[in-house]
Scaffold this active site. Structure first.
Site, mmCIF file in Angstrom:
data_model
loop_
_atom_site.group_PDB
_atom_site.id
_atom_site.type_symbol
_atom_site.label_atom_id
_atom_site.label_comp_id
_atom_site.label_asym_id
_atom_site.label_seq_id
_atom_site.Cartn_x
_atom_site.Cartn_y
_atom_site.Cartn_z
ATOM 1 N N HIS A 100 -11.422 31.731 -11.507
ATOM 2 C CA HIS A 100 -11.306 29.802 -11.526
ATOM 3 C C HIS A 100 -12.580 29.737 -10.921
ATOM 4 O O HIS A 100 -13.027 28.891 -10.986
ATOM 5 C CB HIS A 100 -10.379 29.796 -10.126
ATOM 6 C CG HIS A 100 -9.026 29.787 -10.738
ATOM 7 N ND1 HIS A 100 -8.973 28.919 -12.259
ATOM 8 C CD2 HIS A 100 -8.351 30.518 -10.573
ATOM 9 C CE1 HIS A 100 -7.460 28.797 -12.568
ATOM 10 N NE2 HIS A 100 -7.100 29.655 -11.759
ATOM 11 N N HIS A 134 -8.200 36.856 -10.222
ATOM 12 C CA HIS A 134 -7.253 35.612 -11.225
ATOM 13 C C HIS A 134 -8.286 34.344 -10.178
ATOM 14 O O HIS A 134 -8.756 33.748 -11.115
ATOM 15 C CB HIS A 134 -6.286 35.416 -10.721
ATOM 16 C CG HIS A 134 -5.551 34.562 -11.386
ATOM 17 N ND1 HIS A 134 -4.689 34.412 -12.423
ATOM 18 C CD2 HIS A 134 -5.284 33.099 -10.627
ATOM 19 C CE1 HIS A 134 -4.715 32.848 -12.606
ATOM 20 N NE2 HIS A 134 -4.593 32.311 -11.604
ATOM 21 N N GLU A 135 -8.836 34.667 -9.126
ATOM 22 C CA GLU A 135 -9.086 33.454 -8.527
ATOM 23 C C GLU A 135 -10.400 33.880 -8.599
ATOM 24 O O GLU A 135 -11.553 32.473 -8.458
ATOM 25 C CB GLU A 135 -8.736 34.183 -6.723
ATOM 26 C CG GLU A 135 -7.119 33.618 -6.570
ATOM 27 C CD GLU A 135 -6.678 32.076 -7.011
ATOM 28 O OE1 GLU A 135 -7.122 31.315 -7.138
ATOM 29 O OE2 GLU A 135 -5.258 32.776 -6.900
ATOM 30 N N GLY A 148 2.134 5.678 4.343
ATOM 31 C CA GLY A 148 1.086 6.023 5.595
ATOM 32 C C GLY A 148 0.020 5.480 5.870
ATOM 33 O O GLY A 148 -1.135 6.315 6.393
ATOM 34 N N GLY A 165 1.223 -1.231 -0.075
ATOM 35 C CA GLY A 165 0.351 -0.184 -0.182
ATOM 36 C C GLY A 165 1.054 1.453 0.144
ATOM 37 O O GLY A 165 2.008 1.371 0.685
ATOM 38 N N PRO A 166 0.650 2.495 -0.242
ATOM 39 C CA PRO A 166 1.184 3.691 0.128
ATOM 40 C C PRO A 166 1.641 4.098 1.220
ATOM 41 O O PRO A 166 0.773 3.323 2.007
ATOM 42 C CB PRO A 166 0.520 4.647 -0.809
ATOM 43 C CG PRO A 166 -1.007 3.701 -1.276
ATOM 44 C CD PRO A 166 -0.966 2.297 -0.264
ATOM 45 N N ASP A 172 -1.364 26.769 -13.653
ATOM 46 C CA ASP A 172 -2.562 26.299 -14.070
ATOM 47 C C ASP A 172 -2.524 25.616 -15.780
ATOM 48 O O ASP A 172 -3.097 25.004 -15.982
ATOM 49 C CB ASP A 172 -3.990 27.854 -14.221
ATOM 50 C CG ASP A 172 -3.997 27.867 -13.227
ATOM 51 O OD1 ASP A 172 -3.808 27.398 -11.908
ATOM 52 O OD2 ASP A 172 -4.201 28.911 -12.854
ATOM 53 N N GLY A 192 -1.200 2.655 7.166
ATOM 54 C CA GLY A 192 -1.195 1.948 8.505
ATOM 55 C C GLY A 192 -0.683 0.580 8.204
ATOM 56 O O GLY A 192 -1.019 -0.030 8.753
ATOM 57 N N LYS A 193 0.368 0.379 7.976
ATOM 58 C CA LYS A 193 0.948 -1.010 7.651
ATOM 59 C C LYS A 193 1.969 -1.521 8.029
ATOM 60 O O LYS A 193 1.279 -2.690 9.167
ATOM 61 C CB LYS A 193 1.016 -1.016 6.148
ATOM 62 C CG LYS A 193 1.154 -0.902 4.952
ATOM 63 C CD LYS A 193 1.792 -1.240 3.635
ATOM 64 C CE LYS A 193 3.308 -0.485 3.361
ATOM 65 N NZ LYS A 193 2.758 1.158 3.850
#
Length: 647
Positions: A422, A418-419, A199, A196-197, A496, A201-202
């Protein structure tokens, strides 16, 4: 007693032995044979003038006759003895009692150079053998034994991976009651590989298995086996399994097993290098014990593709369990587990936080809870409120606020538009995710940000969603052009444009979403092959196909640019209103943006009354309001589809 105390005691004993030897050799002077005579005979010899000289040392009197013989006697404290000796012409020598005993300081001064050389030699010998820890422990295993004293972890501390817990439940049952399986002839898996990736919880899951079964838990990293000397890793593997068998039933956990379990034959050392020898020994040891011995081997990695096939065959790692990122329900449970450790206010809703953290691992969620607790402590609060959790989430996702950054009014206004571009495109574009927050407060490397969050976990991405993301990405550049003109367009849209181009390239080369090129994969444009003894790169696509790929990528990006421009030209009044609200409030929530897009005012009753502000903002008895003139919202959005509602 710790190692330091043992070493100190050893050196003290060695020093005392050396001092005893010094005293022995310095105190034993070579002497002539001597006889012991009675004191009365000694006095008679003195009167007869047969004594030449005497040495008085306390009660002991030694001397020499005139014929050269040596004698010794013990004299009482006779005050007339000295007068008798002098009257008969005897030479008298008087010495203190401890004259022949060397002092401690003289011993240390005389032996200091030799002790220094011995100490330096031992130091270098220990440094050369530091890989094994001790002179006789070079090949000892570095596995650490964890028991309940170090903090027991159970399945109650693991959340968000219910299916995985069910998969490993039978391992716990076998460790608790092995006869139940052995009576039927069943074999429990020798090894379990958690994939698993990072973090997810392995390691925590492996500790929970040991905690539920209440058995010893050995943990070691794959890199702890490998040393610069060939054969050390193999010796440590053998020692690790010997220790495990002594503590059976138990669990041996190898973290990051890819450090030692990589595919053989890929290194420069052929089959004789240390890592491959260690892997060979690990394969032999896993075949050398049976599962009924009570030793379960659990390993974890986030790169199963690089592991050697012999390590993954049945009989070694029989079972591979994927530990994925948690879904929204799993994230809620994980947050509840970590919130048990802190004092949480009643207004905290784990479900809202779980929805706002898509793609987060268990470690990320634990970090958010800890950051929220730190923020609350910094503010002097007794409880951690929802405001601290939101601030901690923004800090983890977007970076810390840079309120000390000085921006000119022109740059601040351009960032707001600009924001706002978006946000307006994201609101009216079909297929886009709902807006969670918009801000012009600099965070990390960004001057502003619009955060969109899906309403639920998404396992696949549709073409409509991809086209919406491209249009939203181009909305900031389009807003700058519409409001300030092409001459004042800035480089703020660099990320962007890069994001939109990346999405379009994936659509064309990997996902088959181009009508001209069809469902064909063009992701690997080049490959490396050996022609003779030379490594050569060859192209998988022709020049004509490469030009078609470039044209399709540009067409998709330009279509997204056109959609964004059409939306912003149609809803220019919303763009102005949202930009002015961002200039005034700096940060707007999704609900406030939704009210603005519907022509309703923004109400913040907790803020004091103020005179009318820019952009039509007015202060009322209810608080600050920002509104736009009511307009008729179109029945259909661009593309002939109804627009998606906001948050």
């Amino acid at each position: 007693m710790n190692n330091f105390g043992k070493n100190l005691a050893l050196w003290v004993i060695i020093g005392l032995l050396l001092m005893a030897l010094v005293n022995l050799f310095q105190g034993s002077q070579p002497r002539s044979p001597q006889t012991t005579v009675a004191y009365s005979d000694f006095l008679a010899d003195v009167e007869a003038q047969r004594v030449a000289e005497v040495t008085i040392q306390g009660d002991v009197v030694t001397g020499r006759y005139t014929d050269g013989r040596v004698f010794q006697t013990y004299a009482p404290r006779d005050p007339r003895l000295i007068d008798r000796l002098e009257s008969r012409g005897v030479r008298i020598d008087v010495r203190p009692v401890d004259d022949n005993v060397p002092s401690l300081l003289s011993v240390l001064v005389s032996w200091f150079p030799m002790l220094l050389l011995i100490g330096v030699w031992i130091f270098f010998m220990r440094q050369m053998q530091s890989g094994g820890g001790r002179a006789m422990g070079f090949g000892k295993s570095r596995a650490r034994l964890l028991t309940e004293k170090h903090g027991r972890v159970t399945f109650d501390d693991v959340a968000g991976i219910d299916e995985v817990k069910e998969e490993v439940q039978e391992i716990v049952e076998f460790l608790k009651n092995p006869q139940r399986y052995q009576q039927l002839g069943a074999r429990i898996p020798k090894g379990v590989l958690l994939v698993g990736p990072p973090g997810t919880g392995k390691t925590l899951l492996a500790r929970a298995i040991a905690g539920e079964a209440n058995v010893p838990f050995f943990t070691i990293s794959g890199s702890d086996f490998v040393e610069m000397f060939v054969g050390v890793g193999a010796a440590r593997v053998r020692d690790m399994f010997e220790q495990a068998k002594k503590h059976a039933p138990c669990i041996v956990f190898i973290d990051e097993i890819d450090a030692v379990g990589r595919h053989r034959g890929a290194g420069l050392g052929g089959g004789n290098d240390e890592r491959e020898q260690t892997l060979n020994q690990l394969l032999v040891e896993m075949d050398g014990f049976e599962s009924n011995e009570g030793v379960i081997l659990i390993a974890a990695t986030n790169r199963p593709d690089v592991l050697d096939p012999a390590l993954l065959r049945p009989g070694r790692f029989d079972r591979q369990i994927v530990v994925p990122f948690p879904d929204v329900a799993g994230r809620e449970k994980i947050l509840q587990v970590h919130m048990r450790k802190i004092r949480v206010a009643p207004d905290v809703d784990p479900k809202v936080l779980a929805r706002g953290t898509p793609g987060f691992s268990g470690a990320d969620l634990a970090n958010i809870v800890n950051e929220a607790a730190l923020l609350a402590a910094r503010k002097g609060k007794r409880l951690v409120t929802m405001a601290e959790f939101e601030e901690a989430k923004d800090k983890v996702m977007m970076g810390i606020e840079r309120r000390s950054m000085v921006m000119s009014e022109e740059e601040r206004r351009l960032t707001a538009y600009h924001e706002a571009g978006h946000a307006v495109v994201a609101y009216f574009m079909p297929g886009s995710d709902p807006i969670h927050k918009a801000t012009i407060v600099p965070r990390g490397r960004a001057l502003g940000m619009v955060m969109r969050l899906p309403e639920g976990d998404r396992l696949s991405v549709s073409r409509m969603k991809l086209e919406a993301d491209i249009a939203v990405a181009m909305g900031g550049r389009v807003a700058e052009e519409l409001i300030f003109g092409r001459e004042k367009v800035t480089a703020g849209a660099a990320s962007d444009i890069q994001q939109a181009t990346k999405i379009a390239r994936h659509m064309v080369t990997e996902w088959g979403m181009s009508d001209e090129l069809g469902p064909v994969g063009y992701a690997e444009n080049t490959q490396e092959i050996f022609l003779g003894a030379q490594l050569t790169q060859i192209k998988n696509v022709s020049e004509d196909t490469a030009r078609k790929i470039d044209r399709e990528i540009r067409r998709i990006v330009e279509e997204g640019y056109g959609r964004a421009r059409a939306i912003l030209e149609e809803h220019r009044d919303r763009l102005h209103a949202l930009a002015e609200a961002l200039l005034e409030y700096e940060t707007l929530t999704g609900e406030e943006i939704d009210r603005l897009m519907k022509g309703e005012p923004i109400v913040r009753p907790e803020e004091p009354q103020k005179p009318a502000g820019p952009g039509g903002a007015a202060a009322t008895a209810e608080g600050r309001r920002t509104s736009v003139p009511p307009t008729t919202r179109p029945a259909e959005g661009p593309g002939g589809m109804a627009p998606q509602p906001g948050v």
